[in-house]
Design an enzyme around this catalytic site. Structure first.
Site, PDB file in Angstrom:
ATOM      1  N   GLU A 114     -15.582 -38.939   8.701  1.00 35.23           N
ATOM      2  CA  GLU A 114     -14.318 -39.027   7.973  1.00 35.23           C
ATOM      3  C   GLU A 114     -14.440 -39.952   6.768  1.00 35.23           C
ATOM      4  O   GLU A 114     -15.137 -40.953   6.821  1.00 35.23           O
ATOM      5  CB  GLU A 114     -13.177 -39.557   8.862  1.00 35.23           C
ATOM      6  CG  GLU A 114     -12.420 -38.491   9.619  1.00 35.23           C
ATOM      7  CD  GLU A 114     -13.084 -38.145  10.927  1.00 35.23           C
ATOM      8  OE1 GLU A 114     -12.748 -37.091  11.508  1.00 35.23           O
ATOM      9  OE2 GLU A 114     -13.937 -38.923  11.371  1.00 35.23           O
ATOM     10  N   THR A 115     -13.737 -39.561   5.722  1.00 35.91           N
ATOM     11  CA  THR A 115     -13.517 -40.430   4.568  1.00 35.91           C
ATOM     12  C   THR A 115     -12.029 -40.717   4.490  1.00 35.91           C
ATOM     13  O   THR A 115     -11.207 -39.795   4.515  1.00 35.91           O
ATOM     14  CB  THR A 115     -13.983 -39.766   3.263  1.00 35.91           C
ATOM     15  OG1 THR A 115     -15.404 -39.574   3.310  1.00 35.91           O
ATOM     16  CG2 THR A 115     -13.640 -40.638   2.057  1.00 35.91           C
TER      17      THR A 115
END
Length: 261
Positions: free
Chosen positions: A46-47
């Site tokens: 995830e970003t």
């Protein structure tokens, strides 16, 4: 355009452990396709993107494939970036998200997420999921994710699900949690996401929104210690608050720099 970027290992106190998340501070929201491309380029599970608003921050999370509704480790990583690097005077943070208001308490070495409870209910899983595991669960439940309960920690630790078979099913933003009572902690888990570039998530905070209320009832305990048994591993300090759950963990900065788009 240059944007500040951090990479943080969450739910661990040492680099190369826990779950890596990229954190990108924005002055304003970029087009969705640009944020999606940044997340794809970062190639971590995830970003998190965040902007500052009057009463705190807004936060969004992207996997390399899609935007998701809730992410624990990337929220922990974002809180770490703000509290340890950008605004160290803060001892509490407020995030506006697609899952409502999320708060984070900042302590000496712990960050505590206050997240919504998502108690799973008894359910049946698609046969393709059950066929992907040689081991048979003793319970099947569902919230956002399918939750498969097994009879001991060793089973969860050693299982090797059939990824090719699981990739035939699309669970959208959901995944498959496997869990059991722990040997030296209260409970253990692992998390798998079909059709994802990262099949096994190293440490999944959002899954504990379901695991905490489940195990709290099973163990008759409100405060619990959990381990996620991925190869990188992660430790989560958990507390059940009925409608909410507290998920605490440590984090460490791996990378600090800028990206150019």
């Amino acid at each position: 355009m240059q944007l500040p970027l951090f990479q943080v290992d969450a739910f661990t106190d040492s680099v190369f452990g826990g779950n890596p998340a990229a954190v990108c501070k924005l002055e304003y929201w970029l087009p969705d396709e640009v944020m999606q491309n940044i997340a794809k380029e970062n190639s971590v599970s995830e970003t998190a993107f965040f902007i500052t608003v009057d009463d705190g921050f807004e936060i969004r999370w992207f996997t390399p494939e899609l935007e998701i509704d809730l992410c624990g480790h990337a929220t922990l990583a974002t809180a770490h970036v703000i509290a340890r690097h950008l605004q160290p005077s803060l001892n509490s943070l407020k995030f506006h998200s697609k899952s409502g208001i999320l708060t984070v308490a900042v302590e000496e070495d712990l960050l505590t997420l206050n997240f919504p409870s998502r108690k799973p209910i008894p359910s049946s899983a698609p046969q393709i999921i059950l066929d992907s595991f040689k081991e048979k669960p003793i319970e099947v439940l569902k919230s956002r994710d399918y939750v498969l309960v097994f009879d001991n920690e060793e089973t969860v630790k050693n299982m090797v699900p059939n990824q090719e078979l699981l990739n035939q099913i699309n669970l959208d933003i959901g995944g498959i949690v496997v869990t059991a009572r722990g040997d030296v902690v209260d409970f253990v888990s692992r998390f798998f996401t079909p059709q994802s570039s990262i099949f096994e998530d190293p440490v999944t905070g959002s899954a504990h929104c379901s695991l905490i209320p489940y195990w709290s009832e099973k163990l008759s305990k409100e405060v619990m210690l959990a381990l996620q048994l991925s190869p990188r591993g992660g430790t989560l300090f958990c507390e059940n608050l009925d409608e909410r759950v507290l998920i605490s963990g440590k984090a460490v900065t791996y990378l600090e720099g800028h990206i150019t788009i």
